[in-house]
Design a protein around this motif. Sequence first.
Motif, short mmCIF file in Angstrom:
data_model
loop_
_atom_site.label_atom_id
_atom_site.label_comp_id
_atom_site.label_asym_id
_atom_site.label_seq_id
_atom_site.Cartn_x
_atom_site.Cartn_y
_atom_site.Cartn_z
N ALA A 76 65.11 59.51 34.88
CA ALA A 76 66.12 59.85 35.89
C ALA A 76 67.16 60.80 35.31
O ALA A 76 67.62 61.72 36.00
N LEU A 77 67.55 60.60 34.05
CA LEU A 77 68.52 61.49 33.42
C LEU A 77 67.97 62.91 33.32
O LEU A 77 68.66 63.88 33.66
N LEU A 100 60.52 59.47 40.93
CA LEU A 100 61.21 60.71 40.55
C LEU A 100 60.63 61.94 41.23
O LEU A 100 61.38 62.77 41.76
N GLU A 101 59.32 62.09 41.20
CA GLU A 101 58.71 63.34 41.66
C GLU A 101 59.04 63.67 43.13
O GLU A 101 59.40 64.81 43.43
N PRO A 102 58.95 62.71 44.07
CA PRO A 102 59.33 63.07 45.44
C PRO A 102 60.78 63.52 45.57
O PRO A 102 61.09 64.43 46.37
N LEU A 103 61.68 62.92 44.79
CA LEU A 103 63.09 63.33 44.84
C LEU A 103 63.26 64.77 44.36
O LEU A 103 63.99 65.56 44.97
N LEU A 104 62.59 65.11 43.26
CA LEU A 104 62.70 66.47 42.74
C LEU A 104 62.09 67.49 43.69
O LEU A 104 62.65 68.56 43.91
N ARG A 105 60.93 67.16 44.25
CA ARG A 105 60.27 68.10 45.17
C ARG A 105 61.14 68.34 46.41
O ARG A 105 61.24 69.47 46.90
N ALA A 106 61.74 67.27 46.93
CA ALA A 106 62.58 67.42 48.12
C ALA A 106 63.79 68.31 47.83
O ALA A 106 64.18 69.14 48.66
N PHE A 107 64.37 68.14 46.64
CA PHE A 107 65.55 68.96 46.31
C PHE A 107 65.15 70.41 46.09
O PHE A 107 65.86 71.33 46.55
N LEU A 161 71.66 61.70 43.82
CA LEU A 161 72.11 61.05 42.60
C LEU A 161 71.96 59.52 42.64
O LEU A 161 71.41 58.94 41.69
N PRO A 162 72.40 58.83 43.68
CA PRO A 162 72.19 57.38 43.68
C PRO A 162 70.73 57.00 43.75
O PRO A 162 70.33 55.95 43.23
N ALA A 163 69.91 57.83 44.38
CA ALA A 163 68.47 57.56 44.41
C ALA A 163 67.88 57.66 43.00
O ALA A 163 67.03 56.85 42.61
N LYS A 192 54.12 69.81 43.15
CA LYS A 192 54.75 70.24 41.90
C LYS A 192 54.30 71.65 41.54
O LYS A 192 55.11 72.51 41.15
N ARG A 193 53.00 71.92 41.66
CA ARG A 193 52.48 73.26 41.37
C ARG A 193 53.05 74.29 42.34
O ARG A 193 53.42 75.40 41.94
#
Length: 233
Positions: free
Chosen positions: A83-84, A124-131, A115-117, A202-203
Amino acid sequence: MDFTSPQPAFVLHSRPYKESSALVDLLTPLGRLRAVMRAARGKAGSLIRPFVSLEVELRGKSDLKTIARLEGAGPAHWLDGQALFGGLYLNELLIRLLPVEDAHPALFQHYVATLPALAAHRPLEPLLRAFEWRLLGELGYGFALETDIAGRPIEPQRLYRLLPDAGLEPVESFQPGLFSGAELLAMAEADWQVSGALAAAKRLMRQALAPHLGGRPLVSRELFMNLKEAPRG
């Protein structure tokens, strides 16, 4: 824009500046702002760290502001492990891609919600892709996932390649870096139960972001890869 009114903010990055000051990149609803925090080793300076909800008042008319007031305005989000590195990755993307003083209040709210998520250790991966997807759209680099560059609906059985400045183009023969229509339609619905959809997302995001990163690798991405590859004791 009125940069002098109190506004919510998060520190994206800071580094020492001159004697006892710090040069700080802030994310605010008014965009990414650069400011000098004087006497950064004092009590207020302890707040200059990522993932802490802040309220700031800034002074100055140039691109480099001065922090007139800085206070905590909510909980700090304590991120660890993956997460960090995910949070540091988002911060680095914003520093690299978001122009100074370019207001994106919806992007700021998306960051606030992410951030709280991350702190709750949601996948992690869905959060990063959405952002990443929101960031591309906010900066005008977004593209449709349901239609190709000619406006035709994406077909699940076809193969497509990404043209970053245009969108998705159907192809007739296999080549590296392609996406199936089924994967693209799953991305459009954020349906990560479809086999291969999350890896394909991700790709896709890497291909979409690459032209805007100027060929320089992301430090946070390299750190994250080293973390995953490190031997476990």
